[in-house]
Design a protein around this motif. Structure first.
Motif, PDB file in Angstrom:
ATOM      1  N   ILE A  99       4.466  11.067  -0.977  1.00 15.85           N
ATOM      2  CA  ILE A  99       4.283  12.270  -0.109  1.00 15.85           C
ATOM      3  C   ILE A  99       3.230  11.959   0.822  1.00 15.85           C
ATOM      4  CG2 ILE A  99       3.738  14.589   0.045  1.00 15.85           C
ATOM      5  CD1 ILE A  99       5.021  15.024  -2.904  1.00 15.85           C
ATOM      6  N   CYS A 100       2.239  11.413   0.385  1.00 15.97           N
ATOM      7  CA  CYS A 100       1.010  10.947   1.250  1.00 15.97           C
ATOM      8  C   CYS A 100       1.515   9.975   2.227  1.00 15.97           C
ATOM      9  CB  CYS A 100      -0.128  10.344   0.344  1.00 15.97           C
ATOM     10  SG  CYS A 100      -0.941  11.434  -0.892  1.00 15.97           S
ATOM     11  N   SER A 101       2.453   9.122   1.888  1.00 15.55           N
ATOM     12  CA  SER A 101       2.596   8.145   2.761  1.00 15.55           C
ATOM     13  C   SER A 101       3.518   8.645   3.840  1.00 15.55           C
ATOM     14  CB  SER A 101       3.256   7.217   2.036  1.00 15.55           C
ATOM     15  OG  SER A 101       3.936   5.893   2.901  1.00 15.55           O
ATOM     16  N   GLU A 102       4.340   9.597   3.677  1.00 14.68           N
ATOM     17  CA  GLU A 102       5.237  10.149   4.493  1.00 14.68           C
ATOM     18  C   GLU A 102       4.458  11.054   5.456  1.00 14.68           C
ATOM     19  OE1 GLU A 102       8.323  10.256   5.259  1.00 14.68           O
ATOM     20  OE2 GLU A 102       8.512   8.452   4.036  1.00 14.68           O
ATOM     21  N   ALA A 103       3.276  11.771   5.155  1.00 22.92           N
ATOM     22  CA  ALA A 103       2.640  12.731   5.773  1.00 22.92           C
ATOM     23  C   ALA A 103       1.620  11.636   6.845  1.00 22.92           C
ATOM     24  CB  ALA A 103       1.488  13.484   4.905  1.00 22.92           C
ATOM     25  N   GLU A 104       1.102  10.516   6.496  1.00 24.04           N
ATOM     26  CA  GLU A 104       0.144   9.619   7.091  1.00 24.04           C
ATOM     27  C   GLU A 104       0.965   9.117   8.430  1.00 24.04           C
ATOM     28  OE1 GLU A 104      -1.954   8.049   3.117  1.00 24.04           O
ATOM     29  OE2 GLU A 104      -0.565   6.872   4.277  1.00 24.04           O
TER      30      GLU A 104
ATOM     31  N   VAL B 128       2.524   8.160 -14.570  1.00 23.08           N
ATOM     32  CA  VAL B 128       3.074   7.251 -13.576  1.00 23.08           C
ATOM     33  C   VAL B 128       3.832   7.731 -12.576  1.00 23.08           C
ATOM     34  CG1 VAL B 128       4.049   4.923 -13.464  1.00 23.08           C
ATOM     35  CG2 VAL B 128       2.806   5.341 -15.598  1.00 23.08           C
ATOM     36  N   GLU B 129       4.882   8.458 -12.971  1.00 24.55           N
ATOM     37  CA  GLU B 129       5.688   9.002 -11.946  1.00 24.55           C
ATOM     38  C   GLU B 129       4.949   9.816 -11.173  1.00 24.55           C
ATOM     39  OE1 GLU B 129       8.407   8.064 -15.695  1.00 24.55           O
ATOM     40  OE2 GLU B 129       6.101   9.007 -15.016  1.00 24.55           O
ATOM     41  N   THR B 130       4.089  10.579 -11.532  1.00 29.13           N
ATOM     42  CA  THR B 130       3.330  11.652 -10.796  1.00 29.13           C
ATOM     43  C   THR B 130       2.428  10.962  -9.819  1.00 29.13           C
ATOM     44  OG1 THR B 130       3.060  13.240 -12.671  1.00 29.13           O
ATOM     45  CG2 THR B 130       1.538  13.458 -10.863  1.00 29.13           C
ATOM     46  N   ILE B 131       1.869   9.764 -10.168  1.00 27.77           N
ATOM     47  CA  ILE B 131       0.954   9.036  -9.191  1.00 27.77           C
ATOM     48  C   ILE B 131       1.889   8.383  -7.790  1.00 27.77           C
ATOM     49  CG2 ILE B 131      -0.439   7.004  -8.918  1.00 27.77           C
ATOM     50  CD1 ILE B 131      -1.425   7.656 -11.753  1.00 27.77           C
ATOM     51  N   TYR B 132       2.981   7.950  -8.545  1.00 31.98           N
ATOM     52  CA  TYR B 132       3.887   7.471  -7.538  1.00 31.98           C
ATOM     53  C   TYR B 132       4.552   8.389  -6.444  1.00 31.98           C
ATOM     54  CZ  TYR B 132       8.189   5.007  -5.979  1.00 31.98           C
ATOM     55  OH  TYR B 132       9.203   4.549  -5.054  1.00 31.98           O
ATOM     56  N   THR B 133       4.872   9.545  -7.203  1.00 36.25           N
ATOM     57  CA  THR B 133       5.526  10.741  -6.315  1.00 36.25           C
ATOM     58  C   THR B 133       4.339  11.276  -5.248  1.00 36.25           C
ATOM     59  OG1 THR B 133       6.913  11.601  -8.201  1.00 36.25           O
ATOM     60  CG2 THR B 133       6.471  13.177  -6.270  1.00 36.25           C
ATOM     61  N   VAL B 134       3.141  11.470  -5.619  1.00 40.63           N
ATOM     62  CA  VAL B 134       2.032  11.809  -4.725  1.00 40.63           C
ATOM     63  C   VAL B 134       1.981  10.633  -3.866  1.00 40.63           C
ATOM     64  CG1 VAL B 134      -0.389  12.189  -4.748  1.00 40.63           C
ATOM     65  CG2 VAL B 134       0.996  13.503  -6.322  1.00 40.63           C
ATOM     66  N   GLY B 135       1.880   9.424  -4.148  1.00 41.34           N
ATOM     67  CA  GLY B 135       1.759   8.425  -3.033  1.00 41.34           C
ATOM     68  C   GLY B 135       2.560   8.425  -2.015  1.00 41.34           C
TER      69      GLY B 135
ATOM     70  N   PHE C 196       0.878  -1.218  -0.029  1.00 43.10           N
ATOM     71  CA  PHE C 196      -0.097   0.051  -0.107  1.00 43.10           C
ATOM     72  C   PHE C 196       0.880   1.198  -0.172  1.00 43.10           C
ATOM     73  CE2 PHE C 196      -2.839  -2.990   2.567  1.00 43.10           C
ATOM     74  CZ  PHE C 196      -3.804  -3.289   1.366  1.00 43.10           C
ATOM     75  N   SER C 197       0.980   1.822  -0.916  1.00 40.95           N
ATOM     76  CA  SER C 197       2.100   2.784  -1.146  1.00 40.95           C
ATOM     77  C   SER C 197       1.493   4.139  -0.115  1.00 40.95           C
ATOM     78  CB  SER C 197       2.024   3.653  -2.750  1.00 40.95           C
ATOM     79  OG  SER C 197       0.949   3.821  -3.152  1.00 40.95           O
ATOM     80  N   ALA C 198       0.171   4.136  -0.066  1.00 42.43           N
ATOM     81  CA  ALA C 198      -0.364   5.280   0.925  1.00 42.43           C
ATOM     82  C   ALA C 198      -1.830   4.700   1.424  1.00 42.43           C
ATOM     83  CB  ALA C 198      -0.352   6.421   0.418  1.00 42.43           C
ATOM     84  N   MET C 199      -2.331   5.179   2.271  1.00 45.83           N
ATOM     85  CA  MET C 199      -3.619   5.048   2.794  1.00 45.83           C
ATOM     86  C   MET C 199      -4.536   6.012   2.157  1.00 45.83           C
ATOM     87  SD  MET C 199      -3.502   2.801   5.444  1.00 45.83           S
ATOM     88  CE  MET C 199      -4.177   3.030   6.776  1.00 45.83           C
ATOM     89  N   THR C 200      -4.062   7.227   1.684  1.00 51.18           N
ATOM     90  CA  THR C 200      -4.766   8.027   0.941  1.00 51.18           C
ATOM     91  C   THR C 200      -4.821   7.659  -0.530  1.00 51.18           C
ATOM     92  OG1 THR C 200      -3.735   9.788   2.393  1.00 51.18           O
ATOM     93  CG2 THR C 200      -4.565  10.688   0.468  1.00 51.18           C
ATOM     94  N   LYS C 201      -6.127   7.661  -1.234  1.00 50.64           N
ATOM     95  CA  LYS C 201      -6.252   7.206  -2.656  1.00 50.64           C
ATOM     96  C   LYS C 201      -5.827   8.174  -3.560  1.00 50.64           C
ATOM     97  CE  LYS C 201      -7.557   3.614  -0.598  1.00 50.64           C
ATOM     98  NZ  LYS C 201      -8.986   2.983  -0.727  1.00 50.64           N
TER      99      LYS C 201
END
Length: 527
Positions: free
Chosen positions: A366-371, A357-364, A26-31
């Protein structure tokens, strides 16, 4: 209203900031909602988007025809099969959007202090002196001194590709404007936005209705993004329309808030809608810049307390052309998570951007770190206080499951559900661990044939923060003997192990119905 920065966990160790990010399934909990378009419609790129973390695909009908979007959707289905990643489908309506039509697609140069006329005569060619628009009521809606903004697809905010106009005169059906900044408009369609002006266009246009009743019905869309929602009545009318379209009675309606009118009626709209999309591009034009962060924090807080998904747009515009976001954008994504967003919606970044693809990965990432630094304890207390007492039966079970999971440091919460409501309520309390929602299909009939429901409910949780669906075998009823429940639980645990979120000796919290009672139990896994 509670300010979002309180939801940062204190204190943060400097050393932990410098630790490398650990990759997990799960790259992040945020979708992440990705808009599919010219740069993101091949099976290969869509597969990359799914693997990078996209869980909802958005189809924007303000451009291109249904045939084009159908081809993209077929590619999405192929990509889902090959990657084995679930993905929901969102249809985004055109709504009350005013557009400048540039049939020849030649670039239009506009010079500061020059004059340009907006005319409803769409037979005209677009030039530097005259811009044809798709709405003949603009002259009745605006007055001298009003501000009009024109940009391609989405407002980039870049002063070279978007233009500010000020109304100097209304001549019959034409609107004469002075140009406030030099810009070059390129492309076939530009969105036109009149700041804080009521536009008398229907929220659900005839074109929208046609697309929903053909393309939408054929593809059993999971979400309808209702553009330019201004009143609760807009949502009610859309729901009534969907209720007559067979399976689409199950489609969730997300109200897209794009202007001050929608913000003014936000509370009533939230009561009627299944979720909210904050369209910050348009809102950023309708509101003074210094007010933008306030409406974001307030709206997200209200959505969180109502337990309805909140989606935020326009976070990494610069990644349309660049591999890395700006510092401000990276901080913005993190703040969206800390403020309570369920999902981040990418528009131009994936639609026509060079690095979908890179944009989705990068956003994921950042979300993961914030979580990791999201202050769950404070959030939990605020939510319980807001809900008040006495709690409903379901609310009490959901909050207890989350509290238990945090106390025993469970690696996952498993929730058995048929409507998806119980799992969404658990997610509302923002547990720090993933919630595996095991959707048990229900048998239903229309007197002609029997069918199973459940697929909609499973896919619709793909937009909720922290919720990860799994569709159970329909032969297992949701409220059944302990033997069948044990067998579904085993399947769910095996699924969690395969995803890498459950390991031997982990503790797992299970929430399920037994007869009329709801039960929360804690299990410790063997090897």
């Amino acid at each position: 209203m509670h300010s979002g920065h309180l939801l940062l966990e204190e204190p943060i160790r400097m050393a932990s900031i410098l630790e490398p990010s650990k990759a997990s399934f799960f790259s992040a909990m945020t979708k992440i909602v990705g808009t599919l378009g010219p740069k993101s419609r091949s099976v290969e790129v869509i597969s990359g988007c799914l693997k990078a973390g996209m869980s909802v695909a958005r189809f924007d009908f303000s451009w291109c025809d249904p045939g084009y979007h159908q081809e993209t959707l077929e590619n999405l289905k192929t990509a889902i099969k090959s990657t084995k990643k679930l993905c929901a489908v969102m249809l985004d309506t055109v709504g009350a959007e005013m557009q400048v039509v540039n049939k020849s697609e030649t670039s239009i140069s506009l010079q500061e202090n020059g004059e340009v006329v907006l005319t409803p005569d769409d037979g005209q060619e677009a030039t530097s002196e005259i811009l044809p628009i798709n709405f003949d009521g603009l002259a009745q809606s605006v007055k001298k001194g009003d501000t009009i903004f024109i940009g391609q697809y989405l407002f980039t905010g870049s002063e070279t590709t978007s233009v500010w106009l000020e109304v100097t005169e209304v001549k019959g059906k034409d609107v004469v404007c002075v140009i406030k900044n030099t810009a070059t408009l390129s492309g076939s369609l530009f969105t036109l936005h009149a700041s804080q002006v009521h536009i008398d266009l229907p929220t659900l246009t005839e074109k929208d209705k046609e697309v929903i009743s053909t393309w939408g019905v054929k593809n059993k869309i999971d979400f309808l993004s209702l553009s330019y929602t201004r009143h609760a009545e807009d949502v009610r009318q859309a729901r009534e329309f969907l209720s007559k379209l067979g399976d689409l009675s199950q489609t969730q309606i997300f109200a897209k808030i794009e202007n001050v009118e929608g913000l003014t009626h936000f509370d009533e709209i939230l009561r009627e809608a299944d979720g909210i999309i904050l369209s910050r591009g348009n809102l950023g034009i309708d509101l003074p810049p210094e007010k933008v962060f306030l409406f974001q924090k307030s709206a997200l807080y209200k959505c969180n307390m109502a337990g309805k998904p909140a989606v935020l747009t326009r976070v990494v515009d610069s990644m349309t052309d660049n591999l890395r976001p700006t510092r401000a954008e990276a901080t913005d994504v993190a703040n969206a998570v800390l403020d309570g967003s369920d999902a981040i919606l990418l528009g131009a970044e994936t639609l026509r951007g060079l690095y979908p693809v890179e944009t989705i990965y990068t956003v994921g990432r950042i979300c993961s770190e914030a979580e990791k630094v999201f202050n769950q304890d404070l959030y939990f207390k605020k939510t319980v206080k807001f809900v008040g007492e006495p709690m409903t039966h379901l609310e009490s079970i959901a909050s207890s499951a989350v509290r238990a999971a945090i106390k025993v440091k469970a690696s996952v919460i498993i929730c058995f559900t048929s409507s998806g409501r119980a799992a969404r309520l658990i997610a509302k309390y923002r547990p720090t661990m993933p919630v595996l929602s095991v959707v048990i299909p229900r048998l239903k009939t229309d007197q002609l044939k029997w069918s199973f429901s459940g697929a909609f409910e499973a896919r619709q949780s793909l937009i909720v923060r922290g919720l990860f669906p799994m569709l159970a075998d329909p032969r297992h009823p949701a409220e059944s003997t302990s033997a069948t429940n044990e067998s579904i639980l085993k399947v769910a645990l095996d699924h969690g192990k395969a995803l890498g979120i459950i390991k031997s000796h982990d503790r797992v919290v299970v929430c399920q119905k037994l007869g009329d009672a709801s039960v929360v139990k804690i299990i410790e896994l063997e090897d």
